[in-house]
Design a protein around this motif. Structure first.
Motif, PDB file in Angstrom:
ATOM      1  N   TYR A 219       0.839  -1.197   0.000  1.00  0.00           N
ATOM      2  CA  TYR A 219       0.000   0.000   0.000  1.00  0.00           C
ATOM      3  C   TYR A 219       0.879   1.255   0.000  1.00  0.00           C
ATOM      4  O   TYR A 219       0.648   2.182  -0.764  1.00  0.00           O
ATOM      5  CB  TYR A 219      -0.935  -0.018   1.214  1.00  0.00           C
ATOM      6  N   SER A 220       1.893   1.273   0.848  1.00  0.00           N
ATOM      7  CA  SER A 220       2.818   2.419   0.892  1.00  0.00           C
ATOM      8  C   SER A 220       3.482   2.643  -0.459  1.00  0.00           C
ATOM      9  O   SER A 220       3.641   3.782  -0.903  1.00  0.00           O
ATOM     10  CB  SER A 220       3.899   2.191   1.960  1.00  0.00           C
ATOM     11  N   GLY A 221       3.866   1.566  -1.109  1.00  0.00           N
ATOM     12  CA  GLY A 221       4.482   1.676  -2.432  1.00  0.00           C
ATOM     13  C   GLY A 221       3.525   2.248  -3.465  1.00  0.00           C
ATOM     14  O   GLY A 221       3.913   3.058  -4.312  1.00  0.00           O
ATOM     15  N   ARG A 222       2.259   1.833  -3.394  1.00  0.00           N
ATOM     16  CA  ARG A 222       1.262   2.369  -4.342  1.00  0.00           C
ATOM     17  C   ARG A 222       1.024   3.850  -4.109  1.00  0.00           C
ATOM     18  O   ARG A 222       0.887   4.624  -5.047  1.00  0.00           O
ATOM     19  CB  ARG A 222      -0.052   1.584  -4.232  1.00  0.00           C
ATOM     20  N   VAL A 223       0.982   4.261  -2.846  1.00  0.00           N
ATOM     21  CA  VAL A 223       0.795   5.684  -2.528  1.00  0.00           C
ATOM     22  C   VAL A 223       1.980   6.489  -3.054  1.00  0.00           C
ATOM     23  O   VAL A 223       1.806   7.551  -3.650  1.00  0.00           O
ATOM     24  CB  VAL A 223       0.590   5.902  -1.012  1.00  0.00           C
ATOM     25  N   ALA A 224       3.184   5.977  -2.852  1.00  0.00           N
ATOM     26  CA  ALA A 224       4.375   6.678  -3.332  1.00  0.00           C
ATOM     27  C   ALA A 224       4.349   6.814  -4.856  1.00  0.00           C
ATOM     28  O   ALA A 224       4.617   7.899  -5.395  1.00  0.00           O
ATOM     29  CB  ALA A 224       5.644   5.947  -2.887  1.00  0.00           C
TER      30      ALA A 224
ATOM     31  N   ARG B  40      -2.861  -3.402  13.257  1.00  0.00           N
ATOM     32  CA  ARG B  40      -2.795  -2.974  14.668  1.00  0.00           C
ATOM     33  C   ARG B  40      -2.983  -4.170  15.601  1.00  0.00           C
ATOM     34  O   ARG B  40      -2.259  -4.325  16.586  1.00  0.00           O
ATOM     35  CB  ARG B  40      -3.857  -1.907  14.954  1.00  0.00           C
ATOM     36  N   THR B  41      -3.963  -5.022  15.293  1.00  0.00           N
ATOM     37  CA  THR B  41      -4.249  -6.185  16.124  1.00  0.00           C
ATOM     38  C   THR B  41      -3.050  -7.129  16.193  1.00  0.00           C
ATOM     39  O   THR B  41      -2.715  -7.647  17.251  1.00  0.00           O
ATOM     40  CB  THR B  41      -5.480  -6.948  15.578  1.00  0.00           C
ATOM     41  N   LEU B  42      -2.402  -7.346  15.048  1.00  0.00           N
ATOM     42  CA  LEU B  42      -1.296  -8.298  14.981  1.00  0.00           C
ATOM     43  C   LEU B  42       0.060  -7.680  15.325  1.00  0.00           C
ATOM     44  O   LEU B  42       1.050  -8.392  15.437  1.00  0.00           O
ATOM     45  CB  LEU B  42      -1.217  -8.884  13.563  1.00  0.00           C
ATOM     46  N   GLY B  43       0.097  -6.358  15.436  1.00  0.00           N
ATOM     47  CA  GLY B  43       1.381  -5.701  15.669  1.00  0.00           C
ATOM     48  C   GLY B  43       2.259  -5.707  14.429  1.00  0.00           C
ATOM     49  O   GLY B  43       3.483  -5.729  14.517  1.00  0.00           O
ATOM     50  N   ALA B  44       1.628  -5.713  13.256  1.00  0.00           N
ATOM     51  CA  ALA B  44       2.350  -5.739  11.984  1.00  0.00           C
ATOM     52  C   ALA B  44       2.672  -4.312  11.575  1.00  0.00           C
ATOM     53  O   ALA B  44       1.834  -3.615  11.029  1.00  0.00           O
ATOM     54  CB  ALA B  44       1.508  -6.420  10.904  1.00  0.00           C
ATOM     55  N   HIS B  45       3.862  -3.888  11.867  1.00  0.00           N
ATOM     56  CA  HIS B  45       4.264  -2.518  11.576  1.00  0.00           C
ATOM     57  C   HIS B  45       5.273  -2.514  10.441  1.00  0.00           C
ATOM     58  O   HIS B  45       6.477  -2.429  10.659  1.00  0.00           O
ATOM     59  CB  HIS B  45       4.865  -1.845  12.815  1.00  0.00           C
ATOM     60  N   ALA B  46       4.759  -2.637   9.233  1.00  0.00           N
ATOM     61  CA  ALA B  46       5.637  -2.638   8.071  1.00  0.00           C
ATOM     62  C   ALA B  46       6.022  -1.211   7.740  1.00  0.00           C
ATOM     63  O   ALA B  46       5.173  -0.345   7.625  1.00  0.00           O
ATOM     64  CB  ALA B  46       4.932  -3.267   6.872  1.00  0.00           C
ATOM     65  N   VAL B  47       7.283  -0.992   7.619  1.00  0.00           N
ATOM     66  CA  VAL B  47       7.764   0.321   7.233  1.00  0.00           C
ATOM     67  C   VAL B  47       8.572   0.137   5.957  1.00  0.00           C
ATOM     68  O   VAL B  47       9.566  -0.586   5.945  1.00  0.00           O
ATOM     69  CB  VAL B  47       8.637   0.949   8.338  1.00  0.00           C
ATOM     70  N   ASP B  48       8.098   0.743   4.908  1.00  0.00           N
ATOM     71  CA  ASP B  48       8.850   0.762   3.663  1.00  0.00           C
ATOM     72  C   ASP B  48       9.474   2.146   3.587  1.00  0.00           C
ATOM     73  O   ASP B  48       8.874   3.085   3.071  1.00  0.00           O
ATOM     74  CB  ASP B  48       7.928   0.487   2.475  1.00  0.00           C
ATOM     75  N   ALA B  49      10.668   2.255   4.156  1.00  0.00           N
ATOM     76  CA  ALA B  49      11.330   3.558   4.266  1.00  0.00           C
ATOM     77  C   ALA B  49      11.528   4.200   2.901  1.00  0.00           C
ATOM     78  O   ALA B  49      11.378   5.416   2.757  1.00  0.00           O
ATOM     79  CB  ALA B  49      12.662   3.412   4.993  1.00  0.00           C
TER      80      ALA B  49
ATOM     81  N   GLU C 252       8.153   5.571   1.748  1.00  0.00           N
ATOM     82  CA  GLU C 252       7.804   6.746   2.547  1.00  0.00           C
ATOM     83  C   GLU C 252       8.630   7.961   2.132  1.00  0.00           C
ATOM     84  O   GLU C 252       8.104   9.068   2.027  1.00  0.00           O
ATOM     85  CB  GLU C 252       7.971   6.451   4.029  1.00  0.00           C
ATOM     86  N   HIS C 253       9.917   7.744   1.883  1.00  0.00           N
ATOM     87  CA  HIS C 253      10.784   8.854   1.451  1.00  0.00           C
ATOM     88  C   HIS C 253      10.359   9.370   0.078  1.00  0.00           C
ATOM     89  O   HIS C 253      10.293  10.582  -0.142  1.00  0.00           O
ATOM     90  CB  HIS C 253      12.246   8.408   1.429  1.00  0.00           C
ATOM     91  N   ARG C 254      10.063   8.450  -0.839  1.00  0.00           N
ATOM     92  CA  ARG C 254       9.620   8.855  -2.183  1.00  0.00           C
ATOM     93  C   ARG C 254       8.332   9.662  -2.101  1.00  0.00           C
ATOM     94  O   ARG C 254       8.192  10.698  -2.766  1.00  0.00           O
ATOM     95  CB  ARG C 254       9.416   7.615  -3.056  1.00  0.00           C
ATOM     96  N   ALA C 255       7.376   9.205  -1.291  1.00  0.00           N
ATOM     97  CA  ALA C 255       6.097   9.908  -1.157  1.00  0.00           C
ATOM     98  C   ALA C 255       6.304  11.284  -0.544  1.00  0.00           C
ATOM     99  O   ALA C 255       5.753  12.282  -1.033  1.00  0.00           O
ATOM    100  CB  ALA C 255       5.124   9.090  -0.313  1.00  0.00           C
ATOM    101  N   LEU C 256       7.101  11.354   0.500  1.00  0.00           N
ATOM    102  CA  LEU C 256       7.360  12.622   1.173  1.00  0.00           C
ATOM    103  C   LEU C 256       8.008  13.623   0.219  1.00  0.00           C
ATOM    104  O   LEU C 256       7.600  14.783   0.146  1.00  0.00           O
ATOM    105  CB  LEU C 256       8.269  12.386   2.384  1.00  0.00           C
ATOM    106  N   THR C 257       8.993  13.170  -0.536  1.00  0.00           N
ATOM    107  CA  THR C 257       9.699  14.050  -1.476  1.00  0.00           C
ATOM    108  C   THR C 257       8.763  14.555  -2.573  1.00  0.00           C
ATOM    109  O   THR C 257       8.741  15.752  -2.876  1.00  0.00           O
ATOM    110  CB  THR C 257      10.895  13.308  -2.099  1.00  0.00           C
ATOM    111  N   ALA C 258       7.991  13.655  -3.162  1.00  0.00           N
ATOM    112  CA  ALA C 258       7.078  14.050  -4.240  1.00  0.00           C
ATOM    113  C   ALA C 258       5.996  14.988  -3.731  1.00  0.00           C
ATOM    114  O   ALA C 258       5.660  15.986  -4.394  1.00  0.00           O
ATOM    115  CB  ALA C 258       6.457  12.813  -4.884  1.00  0.00           C
ATOM    116  N   LEU C 259       5.465  14.708  -2.544  1.00  0.00           N
ATOM    117  CA  LEU C 259       4.428  15.569  -1.990  1.00  0.00           C
ATOM    118  C   LEU C 259       4.992  16.947  -1.643  1.00  0.00           C
ATOM    119  O   LEU C 259       4.346  17.971  -1.890  1.00  0.00           O
ATOM    120  CB  LEU C 259       3.790  14.909  -0.762  1.00  0.00           C
ATOM    121  N   ALA C 260       6.204  16.983  -1.110  1.00  0.00           N
ATOM    122  CA  ALA C 260       6.845  18.269  -0.809  1.00  0.00           C
ATOM    123  C   ALA C 260       7.027  19.085  -2.081  1.00  0.00           C
ATOM    124  O   ALA C 260       6.795  20.308  -2.088  1.00  0.00           O
ATOM    125  CB  ALA C 260       8.189  18.047  -0.115  1.00  0.00           C
TER     126      ALA C 260
END
Length: 187
Positions: A67-72, A114-123, A126-134
């Motif tokens: 999902y993070s990759g698609r948003v980016a 949240r229930t499973l504690g699955a905290h996937a971070v695709d750094a 996230e960086h690509r999305a942040l840069t493009a949005l900025a």
């Protein structure tokens, strides 16, 4: 050191089918959806699912990372359209609408994470999305269409406060109200 081999085409296809089925089944049936149901919906054997994702937590984390990759990719495409002449504010508007709708359909998966504690971070994503949005924010501000004090953090805050558990008409109304507060123009 030997170079790692690329995954086989059928393995790549199976992984995609599993991720799609997991997202769909969790959305339809909630966070307690079993791995057997996900495998059946993906059309793969349970063993194939477990070879790709040893635990449900791993699977849900992978769905979140995808999902993070698609948003980016989405916001990078919006930035490119703005670079090609599309109004940056319009691209921000359309991006917000797409992310809110995607988040609404991904709501059950986030609950499962949240229930499973699955905290996937695709750094990287996230960086690509942040840069493009900025970049989009900078362009929309320079165009005079966006309040000059709007930041990426503001956009993320707005997305996190979106009424994703409400009907589409409520989400559309929310977006209209939010956009009025972001623009320098009377709409």
């Amino acid at each position: 050191m030997a170079q790692a081999r690329a995954p086989r085409a059928d393995a790549v296809r199976n992984r995609k089918k599993i991720l799609d089925a997991a997202r769909e089944q969790i959305t339809l049936n909630g966070p307690d959806t079993g791995m057997d149901e996900i495998a059946a919906a993906a059309g793969v054997a349970v063993g194939t699912l477990y070879r790709h994702f040893p635990t449900k937590t791993d699977l849900v984390a992978a769905v979140q990372a995808e999902y993070s990759g698609r948003v980016a990719a989405d916001v990078e495409a919006a930035r490119q359209r703005a670079a090609d002449g599309s109004p940056a504010f319009d691209e921000i508007t359309a991006f917000l609408a797409r992310v809110v709708e995607a988040t609404a359909t991904n709501h059950a998966v986030k609950a499962a994470a949240r229930t499973l504690g699955a905290h996937a971070v695709d750094a990287d994503a996230e960086h690509r999305a942040l840069t493009a949005l900025a970049d989009l924010i900078t362009t929309a501000t320079a165009d005079g269409d966006l309040h000059p004090d709007v930041t990426v953090d503001d956009i993320y805050l707005l997305i996190s406060a979106a009424p994703t558990d409400h009907p589409p008409t409520h989400r559309a109304r929310w977006l209209t109200l939010v956009l009025t507060g972001l623009t320098t123009h009377t709409r």
